[in-house]
Design an enzyme around this catalytic site. Structure first.
Site, PDB file in Angstrom:
ATOM      1  N   GLU A  51       0.964  -1.374  -0.122  1.00 18.34           N
ATOM      2  CA  GLU A  51       0.045   0.022   0.056  1.00 18.34           C
ATOM      3  C   GLU A  51       0.984   1.029   0.067  1.00 18.34           C
ATOM      4  OE1 GLU A  51      -2.930  -0.452   3.038  1.00 18.34           O
ATOM      5  OE2 GLU A  51      -3.987  -2.180   1.894  1.00 18.34           O
ATOM      6  N   SER A  53       0.696   5.748   0.773  1.00 16.85           N
ATOM      7  CA  SER A  53       0.069   6.863   1.409  1.00 16.85           C
ATOM      8  C   SER A  53      -1.003   7.445   0.703  1.00 16.85           C
ATOM      9  CB  SER A  53       1.051   7.859   2.090  1.00 16.85           C
ATOM     10  OG  SER A  53       1.801   7.554   3.281  1.00 16.85           O
ATOM     11  N   CYS A  60      -1.618  -4.589  -5.747  1.00 14.61           N
ATOM     12  CA  CYS A  60      -2.138  -5.969  -5.183  1.00 14.61           C
ATOM     13  C   CYS A  60      -1.059  -7.006  -5.063  1.00 14.61           C
ATOM     14  CB  CYS A  60      -3.248  -6.334  -5.877  1.00 14.61           C
ATOM     15  SG  CYS A  60      -4.772  -5.175  -5.895  1.00 14.61           S
ATOM     16  N   GLU A  62      -1.413  -9.759  -6.231  1.00 14.35           N
ATOM     17  CA  GLU A  62      -1.314 -10.749  -7.598  1.00 14.35           C
ATOM     18  C   GLU A  62      -0.242 -10.348  -8.679  1.00 14.35           C
ATOM     19  OE1 GLU A  62      -3.599  -9.699  -5.816  1.00 14.35           O
ATOM     20  OE2 GLU A  62      -5.529 -11.087  -6.153  1.00 14.35           O
ATOM     21  N   CYS A  95      -6.344  -6.911 -11.344  1.00 17.63           N
ATOM     22  CA  CYS A  95      -5.539  -8.026 -11.360  1.00 17.63           C
ATOM     23  C   CYS A  95      -5.902  -9.115 -12.321  1.00 17.63           C
ATOM     24  CB  CYS A  95      -5.376  -8.666 -10.006  1.00 17.63           C
ATOM     25  SG  CYS A  95      -4.474  -7.451  -9.027  1.00 17.63           S
TER      26      CYS A  95
HETATM   27  N1  THU Z   1      -5.697  -6.442  -2.772  1.00 16.82           N
HETATM   28  C1  THU Z   1      -5.087  -7.474  -3.186  1.00 16.82           C
HETATM   29  O1  THU Z   1      -3.667  -7.276  -2.861  1.00 16.82           O
HETATM   30  N2  THU Z   1      -5.378  -8.203  -4.061  1.00 16.82           N
HETATM   31  C2  THU Z   1      -6.758  -8.019  -4.578  1.00 16.82           C
HETATM   32  O2  THU Z   1      -7.234  -8.812  -5.672  1.00 16.82           O
HETATM   33  C3  THU Z   1      -7.698  -7.417  -3.813  1.00 16.82           C
HETATM   34  C4  THU Z   1      -7.079  -6.221  -3.149  1.00 16.82           C
HETATM   35  C5  THU Z   1      -5.250  -5.613  -1.600  1.00 16.82           C
HETATM   36  C6  THU Z   1      -5.244  -4.038  -1.954  1.00 16.82           C
HETATM   37  C7  THU Z   1      -5.289  -3.361  -0.986  1.00 16.82           C
HETATM   38  O3  THU Z   1      -3.854  -3.162  -0.136  1.00 16.82           O
HETATM   39  C8  THU Z   1      -6.066  -4.385   0.246  1.00 16.82           C
HETATM   40  O4  THU Z   1      -6.292  -5.350  -0.434  1.00 16.82           O
HETATM   41  C9  THU Z   1      -7.524  -3.774   0.244  1.00 16.82           C
HETATM   42  O5  THU Z   1      -8.030  -3.360  -0.636  1.00 16.82           O
END
Ligand code: THU
Length: 136
Positions: A51, A53, A60, A62, A95
């Site tokens: 993530e 800021s 993500c 994936e 993704c």
């Molecule tokens: N997130 C993923 O890593 N993969 C996904 O396919 C869904 C969402 C993460 C992004 C963010 O850091 C957190 O989940 C909440 O949305």
């Protein structure tokens, strides 16, 4: 057709996704995602969500896994397992499209725990994914 000798069973791949979660950087959502992407030649590339800021710059798990593989010269994949806080996490729309570029028939595995895994085809969960064949 993938070489089945290079297969890793769904439970084990899911465990790798869960183990990868420890490196997730998710101070804003506290949703720690891990992914384990299996290549045709039997290598596993893990990834986590990172993530930011600015929120919008977040990547993500994936896409992290897939980007790691492609940067190492690997582009053919058979399946991906994904976990979020140890449980179920289906890939977001971005993704799904990102993975479709390399593996439209990828198997996508997730579930509430390793004994309740679902296994779906990427083409099933991304209807009419976009691909420009002329780039090949
Ligand atoms: N997130 C993923 O890593 N993969 C996904 O396919 C869904 C969402 C993460 C992004 C963010 O850091 C957190 O989940 C909440 O949305």
């Amino acid at each position: 057709m993938p070489d089945m000798n290079k297969d890793i069973d769904n439970k084990e791949l899911f465990r790798m996704a869960v183990a990868a979660e420890k490196n997730s950087y998710a101070p804003f959502s506290n949703f720690h995602v891990g992914a384990a992407l299996l290549s045709v030649d039997g290598r596993v590339f893990t990834g986590v969500n990172v993530e930011n800021s600015s929120l919008g710059a977040t990547i993500c798990a994936e896409r992290t896994a897939c980007t790691k593989a492609v940067s190492e010269g690997v582009r053919e994949f058979t399946k991906i397992a994904i976990s979020g806080n140890g449980g179920e996490a289906w890939p977001c729309g971005i993704c799904r499209q990102f993975l479709y570029e390399f593996a439209p028939n990828l198997r996508v595995i997730t579930g509430v725990d390793e004994d309740h895994l679902q296994d779906k085809s990427l083409s099933e969960i991304l209807l009419d994914g976009f691909r420009v064949e002329s780039f090949e």
